[in-house]
Design an enzyme around this catalytic site. Structure first.
Site, PDB file in Angstrom:
ATOM      1  N   GLU A  49       0.859  -1.177   0.000  1.00 58.77           N
ATOM      2  CA  GLU A  49       0.000   0.000   0.000  1.00 58.77           C
ATOM      3  C   GLU A  49       0.900   1.233   0.000  1.00 58.77           C
ATOM      4  OE1 GLU A  49      -2.890   0.024   3.142  1.00 58.77           O
ATOM      5  OE2 GLU A  49      -4.126  -1.508   2.190  1.00 58.77           O
ATOM      6  N   ASP A  60      -5.863   9.620   9.373  1.00 58.58           N
ATOM      7  CA  ASP A  60      -4.518   9.214   9.771  1.00 58.58           C
ATOM      8  C   ASP A  60      -4.091   9.879  11.067  1.00 58.58           C
ATOM      9  OD1 ASP A  60      -3.823   7.485   7.558  1.00 58.58           O
ATOM     10  OD2 ASP A  60      -3.913   9.285   6.323  1.00 58.58           O
TER      11      ASP A  60
END
EC number: 4.2.1.20
Length: 271
Positions: A49, A60
């Site tokens: 990824e 995040d």
């Protein structure tokens, strides 16, 4: 079958679980991204990824937010990330690459142009964090038409309707966010993950990768006992943040190899 589908089919045939590491493209050094991708593959990654840096990465935690800020400050764009994938593909035609990011850079490029550019670069999957599955039918269809798997997130709070919506549009694998909150959070509860996966699999006939909160070989092994794949990102980004630049690729490959060994141990039946 797509490269991702082939990878998971091979893992299932071998009785093994997948390892999906994440790094942010361009961090800590845009010139090193391709080298780091190869280090992930050499360490034993089944799928890579690759984060597309964005100025407001709402899902995040601080570690990956900082990595995005550093990459953006060094001029990393969606176009340069696609160039990284193309250069990675010059040496590695086997390891699937999934771009993970947010809608804004893709929408600026346009979904059709992005699908074509990603296909030409050798991208295998795309996970757009802020695209809800209920509103992503057209986007997912464009990705699949380009041979790219549209990948979606599910969480502990996902309803049966949300799981079913993902089942209608996703391919490749599903990324199950094992914790409420943002990436890098702690306090992983493997038993709660084990309890949720059957509900996902009953509506989404795809492998389930589990991420958020995995920081070491022990937690990777525990998650591999119940999931099809282990996704790890914040810990790797932190490793790169702290590493001496000349040693970064070797340290990354070594840590991924430790995870690989732990996951393979989890996949083997007891003697």
């Amino acid at each position: 079958m797509s490269r991702i589908q082939n990878t998971f089919a091979a893992l299932a045939a071998q009785g093994r679980k997948g390892l999906i590491p994440f790094i942010t493209a361009g961090d800590p050094d845009p010139a090193k991204t391709v080298e780091l991708m190869h280090a992930l593959a050499e360490g034993g990654a089944d799928v890579i990824e690759l984060g597309v840096p964005f100025s407001d990465p709402m899902a995040d935690g601080p570690v990956i937010q900082r990595s995005s800020e550093r990459a953006l400050a060094k001029g990393v764009t969606l176009h340069s990330v696609l160039d990284d994938v193309k250069r990675f593909r010059a040496r590695d035609q086997k390891t699937p690459v999934v771009l993970m990011g947010y809608a804004n850079p893709i929408e600026r490029m346009g979904a059709d142009a992005f699908a074509a550019a990603a296909r030409d670069a050798g991208v295998d999957g795309v996970l757009v964090v802020d695209y809800p599955p209920e509103e992503s039918h057209d986007f997912a269809a464009k990705m699949r038409a380009a041979g790219i798997d549209p990948i979606f997130l599910l969480a502990p709070t996902s309803t049966d309707d949300r799981i079913a919506a993902v089942g209608q549009v996703a391919s490749g694998y599903v990324y199950y966010v094992s914790l409420k909150g943002v990436t890098g959070a702690a306090n992983l509860d493997v038993s709660s993950i084990a309890g949720k996966i059957p509900a996902i699999k009953s509506r989404v006939p795809l492998p389930v990768g589990v991420g958020f909160g995995i920081r070491d070989a022990a937690t990777a092994r525990a998650v591999a006992e119940v999931a099809d794949a282990v996704v790890i990102g914040s810990r790797l980004v932190q490793l790169l943040e702290q590493a001496v630049p000349e040693r970064a690729a070797a340290e990354l490959a070594g840590f991924v190899a430790e995870l690989r060994a732990a996951i393979d141990g989890a996949a083997k039946p007891a003697a």
